[in-house]
Motif scaffolding. Structure first.
Motif, PDB file in Angstrom:
ATOM      1  N   ILE A  24      48.084  36.562 -55.697  1.00  0.00           N
ATOM      2  CA  ILE A  24      47.088  35.779 -54.969  1.00  0.00           C
ATOM      3  C   ILE A  24      47.448  35.849 -53.483  1.00  0.00           C
ATOM      4  N   THR A  25      46.444  35.580 -52.645  1.00  0.00           N
ATOM      5  CA  THR A  25      46.672  35.652 -51.200  1.00  0.00           C
ATOM      6  C   THR A  25      47.014  34.251 -50.692  1.00  0.00           C
ATOM      7  N   PRO A  26      48.134  34.074 -49.999  1.00  0.00           N
ATOM      8  CA  PRO A  26      48.462  32.753 -49.472  1.00  0.00           C
ATOM      9  C   PRO A  26      47.354  32.233 -48.558  1.00  0.00           C
ATOM     10  N   ASN A  27      47.020  30.962 -48.697  1.00  0.00           N
ATOM     11  CA  ASN A  27      45.986  30.360 -47.864  1.00  0.00           C
ATOM     12  C   ASN A  27      46.535  30.140 -46.450  1.00  0.00           C
ATOM     13  N   ILE A  28      45.809  30.627 -45.455  1.00  0.00           N
ATOM     14  CA  ILE A  28      46.188  30.376 -44.060  1.00  0.00           C
ATOM     15  C   ILE A  28      45.084  29.523 -43.447  1.00  0.00           C
ATOM     16  N   THR A  29      45.460  28.367 -42.952  1.00  0.00           N
ATOM     17  CA  THR A  29      44.461  27.428 -42.447  1.00  0.00           C
ATOM     18  C   THR A  29      44.841  26.954 -41.049  1.00  0.00           C
ATOM     19  N   ILE A  30      44.111  25.959 -40.562  1.00  0.00           N
ATOM     20  CA  ILE A  30      44.364  25.436 -39.213  1.00  0.00           C
ATOM     21  C   ILE A  30      45.236  24.188 -39.296  1.00  0.00           C
ATOM     22  N   TRP A  31      46.006  23.944 -38.235  1.00  0.00           N
ATOM     23  CA  TRP A  31      46.918  22.790 -38.186  1.00  0.00           C
ATOM     24  C   TRP A  31      46.875  22.165 -36.808  1.00  0.00           C
ATOM     25  N   PRO A  32      47.085  20.850 -36.733  1.00  0.00           N
ATOM     26  CA  PRO A  32      47.198  20.237 -35.409  1.00  0.00           C
ATOM     27  C   PRO A  32      48.397  20.825 -34.653  1.00  0.00           C
ATOM     28  N   VAL A  61      48.842  23.668 -33.498  1.00  0.00           N
ATOM     29  CA  VAL A  61      49.061  25.103 -33.696  1.00  0.00           C
ATOM     30  C   VAL A  61      47.780  25.799 -33.220  1.00  0.00           C
ATOM     31  N   ASP A  62      47.886  26.659 -32.194  1.00  0.00           N
ATOM     32  CA  ASP A  62      46.684  27.296 -31.640  1.00  0.00           C
ATOM     33  C   ASP A  62      46.204  28.441 -32.496  1.00  0.00           C
ATOM     34  N   ASP A  63      47.145  29.141 -33.122  1.00  0.00           N
ATOM     35  CA  ASP A  63      46.781  30.380 -33.806  1.00  0.00           C
ATOM     36  C   ASP A  63      47.704  30.559 -35.017  1.00  0.00           C
ATOM     37  N   SER A  64      47.396  29.850 -36.099  1.00  0.00           N
ATOM     38  CA  SER A  64      48.321  29.894 -37.247  1.00  0.00           C
ATOM     39  C   SER A  64      48.293  31.253 -37.938  1.00  0.00           C
ATOM     40  N   LEU A  65      47.128  31.929 -37.920  1.00  0.00           N
ATOM     41  CA  LEU A  65      47.099  33.266 -38.524  1.00  0.00           C
ATOM     42  C   LEU A  65      47.974  34.230 -37.719  1.00  0.00           C
ATOM     43  N   GLY A  66      47.901  34.111 -36.385  1.00  0.00           N
ATOM     44  CA  GLY A  66      48.745  34.960 -35.537  1.00  0.00           C
ATOM     45  C   GLY A  66      50.221  34.761 -35.864  1.00  0.00           C
ATOM     46  N   SER A  67      50.631  33.484 -36.025  1.00  0.00           N
ATOM     47  CA  SER A  67      52.028  33.201 -36.382  1.00  0.00           C
ATOM     48  C   SER A  67      52.351  33.784 -37.745  1.00  0.00           C
ATOM     49  N   TYR A  68      51.443  33.623 -38.687  1.00  0.00           N
ATOM     50  CA  TYR A  68      51.667  34.134 -40.034  1.00  0.00           C
ATOM     51  C   TYR A  68      51.878  35.654 -40.009  1.00  0.00           C
ATOM     52  N   LEU A  69      50.983  36.353 -39.304  1.00  0.00           N
ATOM     53  CA  LEU A  69      51.077  37.826 -39.258  1.00  0.00           C
ATOM     54  C   LEU A  69      52.374  38.271 -38.582  1.00  0.00           C
ATOM     55  N   GLU A  70      52.743  37.574 -37.506  1.00  0.00           N
ATOM     56  CA  GLU A  70      54.013  37.896 -36.835  1.00  0.00           C
ATOM     57  C   GLU A  70      55.197  37.692 -37.777  1.00  0.00           C
ATOM     58  N   ASN A  71      55.123  36.604 -38.525  1.00  0.00           N
ATOM     59  CA  ASN A  71      56.244  36.289 -39.416  1.00  0.00           C
ATOM     60  C   ASN A  71      56.266  37.145 -40.676  1.00  0.00           C
ATOM     61  N   LEU A  72      55.144  37.770 -41.012  1.00  0.00           N
ATOM     62  CA  LEU A  72      55.186  38.778 -42.086  1.00  0.00           C
ATOM     63  C   LEU A  72      55.993  39.971 -41.581  1.00  0.00           C
ATOM     64  N   GLN A  73      55.706  40.379 -40.334  1.00  0.00           N
ATOM     65  CA  GLN A  73      56.424  41.537 -39.770  1.00  0.00           C
ATOM     66  C   GLN A  73      57.906  41.220 -39.574  1.00  0.00           C
ATOM     67  N   GLY A 109      47.115  44.030 -44.158  1.00  0.00           N
ATOM     68  CA  GLY A 109      45.857  44.781 -44.207  1.00  0.00           C
ATOM     69  C   GLY A 109      44.685  43.886 -44.595  1.00  0.00           C
ATOM     70  N   HIS A 110      44.931  42.991 -45.530  1.00  0.00           N
ATOM     71  CA  HIS A 110      43.889  42.060 -45.974  1.00  0.00           C
ATOM     72  C   HIS A 110      43.374  41.227 -44.795  1.00  0.00           C
ATOM     73  N   HIS A 111      44.297  40.709 -43.982  1.00  0.00           N
ATOM     74  CA  HIS A 111      43.850  39.861 -42.862  1.00  0.00           C
ATOM     75  C   HIS A 111      43.177  40.691 -41.764  1.00  0.00           C
ATOM     76  N   ALA A 112      43.594  41.928 -41.609  1.00  0.00           N
ATOM     77  CA  ALA A 112      42.902  42.788 -40.634  1.00  0.00           C
ATOM     78  C   ALA A 112      41.439  42.962 -41.060  1.00  0.00           C
ATOM     79  N   GLU A 113      41.211  43.144 -42.366  1.00  0.00           N
ATOM     80  CA  GLU A 113      39.831  43.275 -42.867  1.00  0.00           C
ATOM     81  C   GLU A 113      39.045  41.984 -42.686  1.00  0.00           C
ATOM     82  N   ARG A 114      39.704  40.863 -42.973  1.00  0.00           N
ATOM     83  CA  ARG A 114      39.017  39.566 -42.835  1.00  0.00           C
ATOM     84  C   ARG A 114      38.676  39.280 -41.363  1.00  0.00           C
TER      85      ARG A 114
END
Ligand SMILES: [Zn+2]
Length: 326
Positions: free
Chosen positions: A196-204, A206-218, A247-252
């Protein structure tokens, strides 16, 4: 239901009945004078009975038991205070500990109510989700003095193992994964899940939680991992999965950008309704309410990232944010 997956490391499947995640993987590590339980399940009777029943079968004594939480979500943290020994510790990242506190004080709810309403979600629907979302009902209600904050690079020793805490903001602001370097075992929490794909959402705050997530995957991609132990469901090829998730998030991101470009001035709620979701519903109107909440959060994390990268911008019009391609 319980299996030994490495020497003195057991996986206990805790059922999450009615939840698409199906099961929480709780990991029990037997030590010398202290044991460690990683993640617990929701705070409800069924989770409690299964987890404590399986721990009993393993001969685990609560007085010896420390608890480690990969992140604050209630399906991981819900029973922490009930299954940790009275004189023992409950470890969680410093950041998720403070977010849990905000959540318990109602600050998170006020922030979410404001943001989701400004993103065009009908206000009644926002309030309805607050009252029905099971992760709100089955969470811990207060933090006691056993809660011990962890920071990036901290270590926990248990028996023959040494777990290294790695900070991976993204899935939650203080999400952590834990590495046993000499055995190449990684407890991935919900940072890397395999089927399953981990849910990435918004947080108080945090300006860009997806950006942080992608950086932390790398950031964690190059660890040598022979055995990945995720928070839910099955294991798999660690590095391969990180590439697939990136790749999934790049498509999204491309999908969200295409929708904003085609319909300038849409609000987040409408953009979420036009994205594709793996859910059994005929239309956005008939989408289950709580799932609409998760879908909107996921969509907004992508829109926030596109703002950060300069591809779109948003403008407030009559109290609602409207998105435009740049
Ligand atoms: Zn989670």
């Amino acid at each position: 239901m319980t299996e030994e997956i490495a020497h003195n490391i057991y996986r206990i499947g805790v059922p999450l009945t009615g939840n698409p995640l199906k099961e929480l993987n709780s990991y029990f590590i037997r030590g010398k004078d202290r044991d460690l339980l990683i993640d617990t399940g929701f705070r409800n009777q069924e989770c409690f009975d299964v987890l404590t029943g399986e721990l009993k079968k393993l001969g685990s004594d609560i007085a010896r038991r420390n608890v480690l939480l990969t992140h604050m979500h209630a399906d991981h943290s819900g029973m922490a205070d009930l299954v940790a020994g009275e004189e023992r510790k409950i470890y969680i990242s410093e950041k998720d500990r403070s977010y849990m506190q905000n959540f318990m004080r109602g600050q998170m709810r006020r922030w979410q109510e404001d943001r989701y309403t400004k993103e065009g979600m009908p206000h009644e629907l926002v309030l309805d989700v607050f009252n029905t979302n099971p992760s709100r009902q089955q969470a811990m209600k207060s933090l006691d003095s056993r809660f011990t904050a962890l920071n990036d690079g901290d270590h926990i020793e248990v028996g023959e193992y040494r777990l290294e805490a790695i900070y991976t903001e993204g899935h939650t602001p203080g999400s952590m994964i834990f590495y046993i370097r000499d055995k190449q075992i990684m407890f991935t929490g919900d940072h890397v899940l395999f089927d399953i794909t981990p849910n990435i959402t918004i947080w108080p705050y945090v300006d860009d939680s997806l950006g942080s997530y992608l950086e932390n995957l790398q950031r964690v991609r190059n660890f040598d991992v022979k055995l990945a132990l995720p928070g839910h469901r099955k294991t798999g090829d660690y590095r391969g999965r990180i590439d697939t998730l990136s790749g999934h998030h790049a498509e999204r991101l491309a999908e969200a950008l295409a929708i904003v470009s085609a319909d300038p001035g849409s609000c987040g709620y409408d953009i979420a309704g036009r994205m594709k979701w793996k859910i059994r519903a005929d239309s956005w109107e008939t989408f289950p309410k709580v799932q609409k909440w998760f879908a909107l959060g996921e969509c907004l994390s992508h829109l926030d990232h596109l703002i950060r990268t300069g591809e779109i911008k948003k403008k407030a019009e009559n109290g609602i944010w409207r998105y435009y391609a740049v």
